[in-house]
Structure formats: C-alpha cells, structure tokens
Write a protein that holds these residues in place. Structure first.
Motif: not given
Length: 247
Positions: A86-89, A30-34
C-alpha cells in the motif's frame, strides 16, 4: 572467504551483479496492489534465467526466494499472497544468491510512494550509513571502524541501530566469519585483510535497539513497533578501497 585469484574475483562480481539486478527490479515493481508473493515470483524467474539459486532457500530452507519485510518487520519477512503493498508502506527487500559456488548478498529499504518524509529519511540514512561503512573497508583498517561509522551516521541523523543484527563475511557460504557489527566494539582488535569478502549492512532504527523473532520463526521485528531501514552491499576489501560487487 578471501579472494585468491581472478576466478574468485569474477565469481563474486558476477553473483553480485545478479542479486543487484534482481533487487533493483523488485524495487521498481513494488507498487500499491502488488503482493510480496508476486515480487518473490519475479525473483524466482530471474534466478532461473541467470542460472542462480536463492541463497536463503538453498542454505536454510527459507520459505521464499527472497526476504521481503513490511513496516514494523525488520528482516527475514516471508513473501505471502495476502501481503498486499500500500502507499506509505516501508518495504525491505533482501536478495542473496549462489552462482557457480559463489555467494553475494544485498538489500534495500524504501517507502512505497515516498509518502512519509520521516520514513524516507530513515531509508536515506541507512544508505548513507552503509556508504560510509564501505569507505572503511580497506586493507589493514580495524574491522570495528565499519560498525563505528554506521552508528555515528545513524546518531547524527537522530536514529539508532539494531545492535543484535549484523553484517557478515560471505563468498563461499551465505554467512561466514567475521560478524560485522553495526556499532563499535572497542575490544575488537581484528584488522581487515586484502581480498576479504564482506556483506556490509546497516540496520537503522527510529527507536528500538534490539530485534526479536516473530511467531513464524523467521520474521524479525521490534517489540515497540519501531521502524527499521536496512541497506546492504557485498564488498571486497582492497588496499585501493572497497570493491562493491552489488552496486
């Protein structure tokens, strides 16, 4: 269900290992952009590899192999191609499966990139709540002590709990009796029996105490946009202390 023999024990433990591995893989990826759809497809491949079936899809025709909830969503979020992390989600991943007739259920909330200290603390508190509750899952202990411990840890950290969501029995179906509240119902006189299989989960909230169902008929949210973190494990009640099948 209650464990009756060695076959039952091994069945729950094996299914618990499967959902725990899928949960951990999805969290790792689970990373930004996925997209949440991408994560759900990873779970699909794992279910097939292990010979297991998605419990929510099998039992309830849920439109996803797993439930993935983002930010103000609490639970039962539907994986979608257009939902990009996204970062921070704040992300919650809930994985449940049936394998050879046995069920197990697990879930975890976490923050992408650990960029929000308050949300990270919320997630840590959910883990602590469930961990404390699991310590109460011993033979002969009052069922209500599980909910009491969850609520106490949440309050001690400045949070509350979602009172209309709960853990549950599991084992031969995804959801079985008893309901396992996240607060103490003092009128409940039931006691835990040896071998009882429970999905113990916390729902720790920044403010709201109630969940509502969204327009899609599945996703649970809060009316006031409170954030909620969950942590869930399938456990077997024992006189020697709970056996955690989804560690």
């Amino acid at each position: 269900m209650s464990i009756r023999n060695h076959k039952d024990l091994m069945g729950i433990l094996k299914t618990g290992q499967v959902v725990a591995r899928i949960r951990d893989l999805m969290k790792k990826e689970a990373k930004p952009g996925v997209s949440t759809y991408d994560l759900d497809q990873m779970a699909k491949q794992c279910f097939e590899m292990y010979g297991a079936k998605s419990a929510p899809m099998f039992d309830y025709q849920f439109p996803g192999y797993t439930c993935i909830s983002i930010n103000h969503e609490i639970a039962h979020g539907i994986p979608k191609k257009e939902t990009i992390l996204r970062f921070g989600d704040l992300v919650n991943i809930d994985v449940s499966a049936t394998l050879n007739g046995y069920y197990a259920d697990t879930g975890i909330s976490f923050v992408i990139g650990n960029t929000n200290n308050n949300l990270s603390r919320l997630c840590d508190t959910a883990v602590d709540c469930t961990g404390k509750a699991i310590q109460e899952a011993t033979t002969g202990n009052p069922l209500r002590m599980i909910g009491k411990s969850i609520h106490q840890v949440a309050k001690a950290n400045g949070f509350t709990v979602i009172k209309n969501l709960a853990g549950h029995g599991t084992g031969k179906k995804l959801h079985e009796e008893p309901e396992v509240l996240v607060y103490e119902e003092k009128r409940d006189r039931r006691r835990l029996s040896e071998g009882l299989v429970l999905a113990i989960e916390s729902f720790v909230s920044t403010k709201s105490e109630f969940a509502v169902t969204g327009h899609d008929g599945w996703t649970l949210t809060t009316k006031d946009k409170s954030f909620v973190a969950q942590c869930e494990h399938t456990v077997i009640v024992s006189s020697k202390g709970a056996i955690v099948a989804t560690q």
